[in-house]
Design a protein around this motif. Structure first.
Motif, PDB file in Angstrom:
ATOM      1  N   GLY A 226      -9.860   9.976  10.752  1.00 14.18           N
ATOM      2  CA  GLY A 226     -11.095   9.402   9.815  1.00 14.18           C
ATOM      3  C   GLY A 226     -12.021   9.515   8.796  1.00 14.18           C
ATOM      4  N   GLY A 227     -10.823   8.513   7.796  1.00 12.81           N
ATOM      5  CA  GLY A 227     -12.157   7.917   6.992  1.00 12.81           C
ATOM      6  C   GLY A 227     -12.561   6.887   6.817  1.00 12.81           C
ATOM      7  N   MET A 228     -13.658   6.628   6.498  1.00  8.97           N
ATOM      8  CA  MET A 228     -13.982   4.640   6.600  1.00  8.97           C
ATOM      9  C   MET A 228     -13.453   4.383   5.028  1.00  8.97           C
ATOM     10  SD  MET A 228     -14.921   5.187   9.158  1.00  8.97           S
ATOM     11  CE  MET A 228     -15.841   3.592   9.008  1.00  8.97           C
ATOM     12  N   GLY A 229     -13.311   3.311   4.823  1.00  8.83           N
ATOM     13  CA  GLY A 229     -13.119   2.270   2.866  1.00  8.83           C
ATOM     14  C   GLY A 229     -11.544   3.070   2.488  1.00  8.83           C
ATOM     15  N   GLY A 230     -11.613   2.407   0.970  1.00  7.42           N
ATOM     16  CA  GLY A 230     -10.210   2.648   0.817  1.00  7.42           C
ATOM     17  C   GLY A 230      -9.489   0.923   0.730  1.00  7.42           C
ATOM     18  N   HIS A 231      -8.875   1.146   0.218  1.00  5.08           N
ATOM     19  CA  HIS A 231      -8.220  -0.286  -0.513  1.00  5.08           C
ATOM     20  C   HIS A 231      -7.003   0.243   0.245  1.00  5.08           C
ATOM     21  CE1 HIS A 231      -6.833  -3.622  -2.276  1.00  5.08           C
ATOM     22  NE2 HIS A 231      -5.859  -2.956  -2.656  1.00  5.08           N
ATOM     23  N   LEU A 232      -5.549  -0.251   0.839  1.00  2.00           N
ATOM     24  CA  LEU A 232      -4.315  -0.452   1.364  1.00  2.00           C
ATOM     25  C   LEU A 232      -3.749  -1.725   1.305  1.00  2.00           C
ATOM     26  CD1 LEU A 232      -4.856   1.578   4.954  1.00  2.00           C
ATOM     27  CD2 LEU A 232      -4.561   2.975   2.747  1.00  2.00           C
ATOM     28  N   LYS A 233      -2.753  -1.493   0.127  1.00  2.00           N
ATOM     29  CA  LYS A 233      -1.799  -2.328   0.147  1.00  2.00           C
ATOM     30  C   LYS A 233      -0.864  -2.180  -0.220  1.00  2.00           C
ATOM     31  CE  LYS A 233      -2.343  -4.233  -4.039  1.00  2.00           C
ATOM     32  NZ  LYS A 233      -2.821  -5.684  -5.108  1.00  2.00           N
ATOM     33  N   PRO A 234       0.706  -2.530  -0.230  1.00  2.00           N
ATOM     34  CA  PRO A 234       1.608  -2.048  -0.080  1.00  2.00           C
ATOM     35  C   PRO A 234       1.513  -2.520  -2.004  1.00  2.00           C
ATOM     36  CG  PRO A 234       1.983  -3.358   1.617  1.00  2.00           C
ATOM     37  CD  PRO A 234       0.457  -3.861   0.623  1.00  2.00           C
ATOM     38  N   ILE A 235       1.976  -1.182  -2.380  1.00  2.00           N
ATOM     39  CA  ILE A 235       2.600  -1.336  -4.145  1.00  2.00           C
ATOM     40  C   ILE A 235       4.472  -1.576  -4.567  1.00  2.00           C
ATOM     41  CG2 ILE A 235       0.488  -0.297  -4.689  1.00  2.00           C
ATOM     42  CD1 ILE A 235       2.467   2.614  -5.094  1.00  2.00           C
ATOM     43  N   ASP A 236       4.545  -1.573  -5.145  1.00  2.60           N
ATOM     44  CA  ASP A 236       5.841  -1.917  -5.879  1.00  2.60           C
ATOM     45  C   ASP A 236       5.997  -0.314  -6.424  1.00  2.60           C
ATOM     46  OD1 ASP A 236       5.746  -4.789  -5.430  1.00  2.60           O
ATOM     47  OD2 ASP A 236       5.196  -5.277  -7.726  1.00  2.60           O
ATOM     48  N   PHE A 237       7.430  -0.579  -5.999  1.00  2.00           N
ATOM     49  CA  PHE A 237       8.004   1.159  -6.861  1.00  2.00           C
ATOM     50  C   PHE A 237       9.798   0.847  -7.053  1.00  2.00           C
ATOM     51  CE2 PHE A 237       8.721   1.418  -2.236  1.00  2.00           C
ATOM     52  CZ  PHE A 237       9.833   1.068  -1.832  1.00  2.00           C
ATOM     53  N   ASP A 238      10.191   1.936  -7.663  1.00  2.00           N
ATOM     54  CA  ASP A 238      11.684   1.881  -8.036  1.00  2.00           C
ATOM     55  C   ASP A 238      11.815   3.270  -8.003  1.00  2.00           C
ATOM     56  OD1 ASP A 238      11.029   3.720  -9.917  1.00  2.00           O
ATOM     57  OD2 ASP A 238      10.731   2.251 -11.803  1.00  2.00           O
ATOM     58  N   GLN A 239      13.611   2.976  -8.103  1.00  2.00           N
ATOM     59  CA  GLN A 239      13.974   4.100  -7.541  1.00  2.00           C
ATOM     60  C   GLN A 239      13.519   5.683  -7.980  1.00  2.00           C
ATOM     61  OE1 GLN A 239      18.107   4.011  -8.098  1.00  2.00           O
ATOM     62  NE2 GLN A 239      18.124   3.903  -9.859  1.00  2.00           N
ATOM     63  N   ASP A 240      12.605   5.778  -9.440  1.00  2.00           N
ATOM     64  CA  ASP A 240      11.938   6.815  -9.844  1.00  2.00           C
ATOM     65  C   ASP A 240      11.104   7.106  -9.305  1.00  2.00           C
ATOM     66  OD1 ASP A 240      14.952   6.838 -11.496  1.00  2.00           O
ATOM     67  OD2 ASP A 240      14.119   5.900 -12.778  1.00  2.00           O
ATOM     68  N   SER A 241      10.508   6.043  -8.933  1.00  2.00           N
ATOM     69  CA  SER A 241       8.534   6.778  -8.109  1.00  2.00           C
ATOM     70  C   SER A 241       9.065   7.816  -7.145  1.00  2.00           C
ATOM     71  CB  SER A 241       7.971   5.266  -7.251  1.00  2.00           C
ATOM     72  OG  SER A 241       8.157   4.412  -8.400  1.00  2.00           O
ATOM     73  N   LEU A 242       8.215   8.484  -7.293  1.00  2.00           N
ATOM     74  CA  LEU A 242       7.792   9.568  -6.668  1.00  2.00           C
ATOM     75  C   LEU A 242       7.310  10.005  -5.438  1.00  2.00           C
ATOM     76  CD1 LEU A 242       7.865  12.418  -9.348  1.00  2.00           C
ATOM     77  CD2 LEU A 242       9.830  11.833  -8.272  1.00  2.00           C
ATOM     78  N   SER A 243       6.002   8.821  -5.568  1.00  2.00           N
ATOM     79  CA  SER A 243       5.011   8.510  -4.403  1.00  2.00           C
ATOM     80  C   SER A 243       4.895   7.177  -4.490  1.00  2.00           C
ATOM     81  CB  SER A 243       3.813   9.064  -4.963  1.00  2.00           C
ATOM     82  OG  SER A 243       3.243   8.875  -6.091  1.00  2.00           O
ATOM     83  N   GLY A 244       3.725   6.688  -3.709  1.00  2.00           N
ATOM     84  CA  GLY A 244       3.397   5.354  -3.387  1.00  2.00           C
ATOM     85  C   GLY A 244       4.409   4.371  -2.714  1.00  2.00           C
ATOM     86  N   ARG A 245       5.066   4.665  -2.175  1.00  2.00           N
ATOM     87  CA  ARG A 245       6.518   4.131  -1.503  1.00  2.00           C
ATOM     88  C   ARG A 245       5.920   4.031  -0.342  1.00  2.00           C
ATOM     89  NH1 ARG A 245      12.241   6.116  -3.046  1.00  2.00           N
ATOM     90  NH2 ARG A 245      11.256   6.600  -5.016  1.00  2.00           N
ATOM     91  N   GLY A 246       5.182   4.730   0.909  1.00  2.00           N
ATOM     92  CA  GLY A 246       5.185   4.513   1.847  1.00  2.00           C
ATOM     93  C   GLY A 246       4.590   3.182   2.590  1.00  2.00           C
ATOM     94  N   LEU A 247       3.883   2.973   2.286  1.00  2.00           N
ATOM     95  CA  LEU A 247       3.503   1.260   2.472  1.00  2.00           C
ATOM     96  C   LEU A 247       4.054   0.187   2.045  1.00  2.00           C
ATOM     97  CD1 LEU A 247      -0.835   0.570   2.286  1.00  2.00           C
ATOM     98  CD2 LEU A 247       0.368   1.624   3.810  1.00  2.00           C
ATOM     99  N   SER A 248       5.124   0.222   1.208  1.00  2.00           N
ATOM    100  CA  SER A 248       5.542  -0.858   0.856  1.00  2.00           C
ATOM    101  C   SER A 248       6.899  -0.354   2.265  1.00  2.00           C
ATOM    102  CB  SER A 248       6.556  -0.316   0.024  1.00  2.00           C
ATOM    103  OG  SER A 248       5.326  -0.606  -1.115  1.00  2.00           O
ATOM    104  N   ILE A 249       7.483   1.287   2.368  1.00  2.00           N
ATOM    105  CA  ILE A 249       8.286   0.962   3.205  1.00  2.00           C
ATOM    106  C   ILE A 249       8.311   0.738   5.113  1.00  2.00           C
ATOM    107  CG2 ILE A 249       9.804   2.858   5.135  1.00  2.00           C
ATOM    108  CD1 ILE A 249       9.305   4.158   1.908  1.00  2.00           C
ATOM    109  N   ILE A 250       5.944   0.483   5.242  1.00  2.00           N
ATOM    110  CA  ILE A 250       6.333  -0.015   6.364  1.00  2.00           C
ATOM    111  C   ILE A 250       5.975  -1.479   6.420  1.00  2.00           C
ATOM    112  CG2 ILE A 250       3.537  -0.024   7.669  1.00  2.00           C
ATOM    113  CD1 ILE A 250       3.044   2.890   6.739  1.00  2.00           C
TER     114      ILE A 250
END
Length: 131
Positions: free
Chosen positions: A81-105
Motif C-alpha cells: 500500500g505504499g506510495m512514492g519512494g525511490h527503488l533502485k538496486p544499490i551496490d553491495f559487497d560480501q560484508d553488507s548486512l542489508s540493501g541486497r534485495g533489488l540487486s539480487i532481483i
C-alpha cells in the motif's frame, strides 16, 4: 499456456516463507524446471522482504502476491500500500548486512520494474527455459 494465482498474505516477516511454499507448489504443478523454481523462490522472497521492510500494508494489513505463467515467461508481482519512494538496486559487497534485495532481483530475474500508480507494485519476469 496461461496459469495464474493471486494471494493476500499478512504484512509480516513470515510471509516470504509462506509465499515460497505456495509458489513452489504452483511451479511444480506447472512442471517448471528445478532451476526456474529456485530462481523464482529467490526473487519472490526478495520482493516480499523488501515490501515488508520498506513498504506499507494495505488497509487490511496484507500485501498482494501474484504469479502467472504467460507463454514462456513466469511473471511475479508484489503489491503493497505504499506510495512514492525511490527503488533502485544499490551496490553491495560480501560484508553488507542489508540493501541486497533489488540487486539480487536484478541479477536473477530477466527483467523487473516498479509500478506506483496504485500502491507500490514490483514486477519481475523469468524465462521458463534455461539460457
Amino acid at each position: 499456456m496461461k496459469a495464474h494465482d493471486t494471494v493476500r498474505l499478512p504484512f509480516a516477516p513470515s510471509t516470504p516463507g509462506i509465499a515460497r511454499t505456495r509458489l513452489a507448489a504452483f511451479l511444480t504443478r506447472q512442471r517448471a524446471s528445478d532451476d526456474v523454481i529456485d530462481d523464482a523462490l529467490i526473487v519472490i522472497s526478495e520482493m516480499i522482504a523488501n515490501a515488508v521492510s520498506h513498504g506499507v500494508p494495505d488497509h487490511d494489513g496484507t500485501i498482494e502476491i501474484s504469479w502467472s505463467i504467460n507463454g514462456t515467461l513466469l511473471e511475479l508481482s508484489v503489491l503493497d500500500g505504499g506510495m512514492g519512494g525511490h527503488l533502485k538496486p544499490i551496490d553491495f559487497d560480501q560484508d553488507s548486512l542489508s540493501g541486497r534485495g533489488l540487486s539480487i532481483i536484478s541479477r536473477v530475474a530477466d527483467r523487473w520494474w516498479v509500478d506506483m500508480t496504485a500502491g507500490t507494485r514490483v514486477n519481475a519476469e523469468l524465462a521458463l527455459t534455461t539460457h
